[in-house]
Design a protein around this motif. Structure first.
Motif, PDB file in Angstrom:
ATOM      1  N   ASN A 107      -4.418 -10.555  -1.186  1.00 37.18           N
ATOM      2  CA  ASN A 107      -3.024 -10.560  -0.197  1.00 37.18           C
ATOM      3  C   ASN A 107      -2.672 -11.968  -0.089  1.00 37.18           C
ATOM      4  O   ASN A 107      -3.591 -13.144   0.004  1.00 37.18           O
ATOM      5  N   ARG A 131       0.353 -13.959   2.270  1.00 37.59           N
ATOM      6  CA  ARG A 131       1.271 -13.627   3.463  1.00 37.59           C
ATOM      7  C   ARG A 131       1.881 -14.946   3.919  1.00 37.59           C
ATOM      8  O   ARG A 131       1.182 -16.151   4.161  1.00 37.59           O
ATOM      9  N   ASP A 165       0.294  -7.715  -1.870  1.00 39.12           N
ATOM     10  CA  ASP A 165      -0.919  -7.262  -2.115  1.00 39.12           C
ATOM     11  C   ASP A 165      -1.132  -7.263  -3.739  1.00 39.12           C
ATOM     12  O   ASP A 165      -0.462  -6.906  -4.480  1.00 39.12           O
ATOM     13  N   VAL A 174      -3.390  -6.851   4.562  1.00 41.70           N
ATOM     14  CA  VAL A 174      -3.231  -5.915   3.622  1.00 41.70           C
ATOM     15  C   VAL A 174      -2.417  -4.825   4.125  1.00 41.70           C
ATOM     16  O   VAL A 174      -2.492  -4.422   5.354  1.00 41.70           O
ATOM     17  N   SER A 222       4.949 -10.543   2.370  1.00 38.41           N
ATOM     18  CA  SER A 222       3.487 -10.449   2.101  1.00 38.41           C
ATOM     19  C   SER A 222       3.443  -9.796   0.520  1.00 38.41           C
ATOM     20  O   SER A 222       4.496  -9.048   0.462  1.00 38.41           O
TER      21      SER A 222
END
Length: 1005
Positions: free
Chosen positions: A931, A933, A958, A153, A956
């Motif tokens: 999250n 990624r 969030d 995050v 990524s």
């Protein structure tokens, strides 16, 4: 032809000199690039067997030739065969639950390889209290989160990074404002008026500053066996932050960059546009259709696509004597709300040097400079309530001033866009922390240590309302300034003794600490400032009398601990703490705390040896006391206020301000914990804890009757209990040469109950939504109970309770709100602001150089009071405010017989239908994809060509998705009683969290 000696490198990596006869042209080119000859030696075969320390064969072990993709795995008997090009190859041997091993193959043709167990990283050394210990030998309940788990995050605040990562650690935020970090509650709140925040310990000392990019690991201490040595301030748990240190190796320079953007989330919430609002209001309020010529989306005007930047460069390295780590960080996060952002600069230098074989010193320095643009000018409030019929800009593109626009229809006559042209609120702070730590080995068994820290902090805030805006218009411009100067001195001096006799091991610790904090705060406000002049020297008058105060607070502590073990099977630990604090009354300024812990590693017993199913097992227990001292400075003292209102004949005068209590003392928490750690097949790891935490002598700000001359007095009153169950489950589902998959699930269940209040009182703060009552949860709502809509006439209805002379209670329905505000009719709802359980769930995949992770956090069973609906879901009370689009399944009453969720809308409101009641209680449970990624590690051979040793790129995201029944912008609210934005369990004009999309590139030289 020309003869010459050439330096030749063969494929096996051997270097030799050769006399070769080459043509002249070839001879010239030979100096342009090295000459590589093919190794013509024949391949040879190596055979081997891989076993555990208990001599058990290990099937499925991966053996790879380092630097290549060549490899094999062991068979059912732990045997393997591998063809190699020649001697000198390095084999990497890895297997789930065991430490990876590297072996260089010389001339041998067979190998017998023994792998050491590394179950759950149990041989990892973790910091607990004032010492470090292998995880497998702890008798306490702790959770350790490594750096790689923290950095998924994107945030510059550690609490946000910890959310959902450890069982029992409940992280929550009442705002998406980047200048406001989330709050943390560990194992439930056990206090009434004192603080619930955990104690932070940075690099071995209480308090300190740090930046998340420099954090190596975080250890959360939860039970008394772990937290006890911090005695008086450990009631709310302890978070130990360990920053990165250099290693004895060549200097490495690492560069990490993250860039991205963020957008505000709106969940199920939607405000009406002009046509929707016109259609709705036309049913009860005469609107001229001309208003439809304007359709302003105030939400879009208030929120923006915001940008996030995080850049870090660090250098680390050293030799056998001295190691270093130096880091610089720049972080800029715009808030999605316009004119709101945080900019941070951080510098850290950690130096460790060994002066002699006995004396080691560490010097740790950290500096943080932060600039905040704070929320201002009612921007968020206006985004919710302003009417779409009112224009944001005039014909020339300038923001309209609602006060002077003749056709403005909104109740507050404010356009925040006009205010933002002139008004602002900002803050600046500088924090520094310097540690000087010394360890001296007096003998091989005795070590003397001195850990010393000084913290400095300065902060300034400025809020300016220009006279040309609504906020500043009444007083001809307003200016507010405040400054804080604080510093803290801490010295912790320790002696350690370690003894090992056969299978017995004993470690003794003694420490004496002294800590003093100094704080000074000053504020001043003025009015009557010329337009655009935001300095106090041009103010023509004061708004309020200037404020200035200084404080000094001291803590003194003595502690001792004994830690014994036998044969790495049985472990006992006990500690005692005596602490003094100037916070408490002169009659009770010192207190004693004790802690006991024990554990038994069953898997080290003879009857468990060689068990291939239960590969590790430990049970542990702890019992003891800790305290809570998080109250305002001088809460125990009788105080007077010297102010202008108390002056007499031009002379200063004083009036009573706070009633003293010389008997005020610590809250005391008696806690017990029973836990177990097991590993199955070296593949599935489970930790389970059950705990009971009883708080007594609660610190409570007790209100006093006005006739006493005081508003309140601090007392010790009441008792609260928290009971719970926590577990953490990790499963390494697949571990192959090229592909791996790991799953983690953690959950925590907590139940809170008030056992007793002062003087046998039934309730503290009666009339509040969240009163404190014996026998009830601290977060249980007490409200008039909403009974829905009368289908005959569309009136609101509540439950009315009428007590009879014989003690019976009669329940009826009423449309008179005032009749259900009484103590008789307010009811405990059995709905609490605190969740039934919380947790996190993650999956991590890797394939060759690719990695993919997905992390969810969840909260279940809490109820949120959606206080915002008072304004925009009010059944006609405020026709000059915008309204929310009804959620799915909701309906308004229109005609007799309708079964509706909302009463008939009426100008001026329908019989107080929007007043405080259980109507606005909503299920706050949610599941959030926190999250996702995707990363790729560029092959080493490729990056070495450009001078790098490692390189990684990632994408990524969030807060991609949230599943919830909550009808507001965001179900996440603060779960701490110290919360902003309305308090525990309340959602009020929520600044929603943001959805972020980020790209990053990290590389090491």
């Amino acid at each position: 032809m020309k003869k010459c000696f050439y330096k030749i490198t063969c494929q096996a990596g051997l270097v030799c000199m050769a006399l070769l006869q080459l043509p002249a042209a070839a001879h010239a080119k030979a100096f342009e690039r090295p000459l590589v000859l093919t190794d013509q030696r024949s391949e040879f075969t190596i055979r081997g067997k891989v076993t555990s320390a208990e001599k058990e064969p290990l099937p499925g072990v991966t053996i790879v030739v380092k630097g290549t993709s060549q490899g094999t795995t062991t068979d059912a008997d732990g045997q393997f065969t591998l063809n190699l090009a020649g001697p000198g190859a390095v084999l990497t041997v890895s297997f789930i639950g065991y430490a990876t091993k590297e072996i260089t193959v010389n001339s041998q043709s067979t190998l017998n390889i023994e792998l050491e167990s590394d179950v759950r990283g149990l041989d990892e050394v973790v910091v607990v209290g004032y010492s470090a210990k292998k995880l497998r030998y702890l008798s306490s309940s702790v959770s350790t989160i490594g750096n790689e788990k923290l950095r998924d995050v994107t945030s510059n605040e550690l609490p946000n990074l910890l959310q959902g990562k450890a069982p029992g650690v409940v992280v929550s935020s009442g705002s998406g404002d980047p200048t406001k970090p989330a709050s943390i509650v560990i194992r439930g709140a056990g206090t009434i008026s004192a603080g619930t925040a955990p104690l932070y310990v940075v690099d071995g000392n209480i308090d300190g500053t740090y930046n998340p990019v420099d954090v190596e690991s975080v250890t959360v201490l939860k039970d008394v066996a772990a937290t006890g040595l911090y005695g008086s301030r450990a009631a709310n748990g302890v978070i130990i932050v360990n920053t990165k240190m250099g290693k004895s190796s060549k200097t490495e320079i690492s560069v990490n960059n993250t860039l991205g953007f963020a957008q505000a989330t709106t969940g199920k919430f939607k405000l009406m546009n002009a046509q929707q609002l016109f259609d709705y209001q036309s049913s009860f309020y005469p609107r001229n259709a001309a208003v439809l010529s304007t359709n302003t989306n105030w939400w879009d005007q208030a929120f923006r696509t915001a940008f996030v930047n995080n850049h870090n460069i660090s250098a680390s390295g050293g030799n056998d004597k001295t190691t270093f780590y130096v880091s610089g960080n720049y972080y800029k996060e715009q808030g999605t709300l316009v004119d709101n952002d945080r900019t941070g600069y951080n510098f850290r230098a950690n130096l460790k040097t060994k002066f002699t074989d006995r004396l080691t010193a560490m010097i740790l320095f950290n500096g943080q400079y932060t600039k905040d643009n704070l929320q201002n000018s009612n921007t968020l409030y206006d985004a919710y309530v302003n009417l779409p019929f009112d224009p944001a800009y005039d014909a020339n593109g300038a923001p309209v001033d609602g006060r002077y626009y003749s056709g403005w229809l909104g109740r507050d006559r404010e356009n925040f866009l006009q205010s933002l042209l002139y008004n602002y609120a900002n803050g600046k702070s500088l924090k520094t922390s310097l540690d000087v730590n010394l360890d001296y080995e007096l003998t091989k068994k005795i070590t003397l240590s001195s850990y010393n820290r000084v913290n400095f902090a300065n902060a300034n805030t400025v809020t300016y309302y220009d006279r040309r805006t609504k906020q500043g218009g009444a007083n001809g411009g307003e200016l507010y300034t405040g400054s804080t100067d604080a510093h803290r001195l801490l010295s912790s001096n320790r002696i350690r003794y370690n003894e090992e006799i056969g299978k017995h091991s004993l470690a003794l610790l003694g420490a004496a600490e002294a800590e003093t904090s100094y704080n000074r705060y000053a504020s001043v406000s003025g009015k009557g400032l010329p337009a655009g002049h935001d300095v106090m020297s041009v103010a023509t008058n004061i708004l309020t009398s200037p404020t200035d105060y200084s404080e000094q607070v001291a803590f003194r502590k003595f502690l001792g601990q004994a830690d014994y073990s036998f044969d790495n099977r049985y472990f006992l630990v006990g500690s005692f703490v005596n602490e003094f604090s100037s916070l408490f009354g002169k009659n009770n300024s010192a207190a004693n705390f004790y802690q006991l812990g024990a554990s038994w590693v069953l898997s080290n017993e003879a009857f468990m040896k060689g068990n291939k199913t239960l590969t590790f097992a430990k049970i542990r227990a702890s019992y003891g006391t800790v305290g809570n001292a998080t109250i305002p400075n001088f809460a125990s003292l009788g105080l007077y206020s010297i102010s202008q209102s108390a002056s007499y004949a031009g002379l200063p005068g004083a009036s009573p301000f706070q009633k003293g209590n010389p008997d005020l003392t610590w809250e005391k928490i008696l806690s017990s914990n029973l836990g177990a750690d097991i590993s199955l097949w070296n593949r599935i790891d489970l930790s389970v804890d059950v705990y009971n935490k009883k708080s007594k002598d609660l610190l409570y700000q007790k209100p006093l009757a006005a006739v006493t001359g005081y508003s309140y007095v601090w007392v010790n009153a009441g008792s609260v209990r928290n009971r719970g169950l926590e577990f953490n489950l990790t499963s390494r589902n697949i571990t192959g040469r090229n592909f791996s998959w790991e799953t983690n699930l953690n959950m925590a269940f907590n139940r809170n109950k008030i056992l007793e209040l002062s003087g046998g009182a039934a309730t503290f703060n009666p009339g509040n939504r969240l009163p404190l009552a014996a026998g009830h949860d601290m977060g249980e709502y007490n409200l008039p109970i909403w009974a829905g809509v009368n289908p005959d006439n569309g009136d609101p209805q509540w439950e009315k309770l009428t007590p009879g002379a014989d003690g019976t209670i009669t329940k009826t329905l009423t449309n008179v709100y005032s009749s259900v505000q009484t103590a008789d009719s307010r009811q405990f709802t059995k709905k609490s602001a605190t969740p039934k359980f919380t947790g996190g769930f993650s999956n991590t995949f890797s394939y060759r150089g690719f990695s993919l992770s997905a992390f969810f956090n969840f909260v279940y069973g809490n109820w949120v009071y959606n206080d915002s609906r008072f304004y925009f879901d009010n059944d006609g009370l405020y026709e000059s405010y915008n309204a929310m689009v009804l959620a799915k399944g909701w309906s308004r009453w229109e005609k007799p017989g309708d079964i509706a969720t909302h009463p008939k809308p009426i100008v001026g409101g329908n019989k107080d239908s929007n007043q405080s009641s259980s109507r606005y209680l909503e299920d706050g449970s949610y599941l959030r994809l926190r999250n996702v990624r995707l990363g790729y590690t560029i092959p080493a051979a490729a990056v070495k060509r450009i001078g790098l040793s490692r390189a990684n790129v990632f994408l990524s995201a969030d807060n991609l998705f949230t599943a919830t029944k909550f009808t507001g912008t965001d179900p996440e609210v603060s779960l701490s009683r110290e919360a902003d934005n309305g308090g525990l369990g309340t959602s009020y004009m929520k600044y929603p969290i943001s959805r972020k999309f980020l790209f990053g590139i990290n590389f090491t030289l």
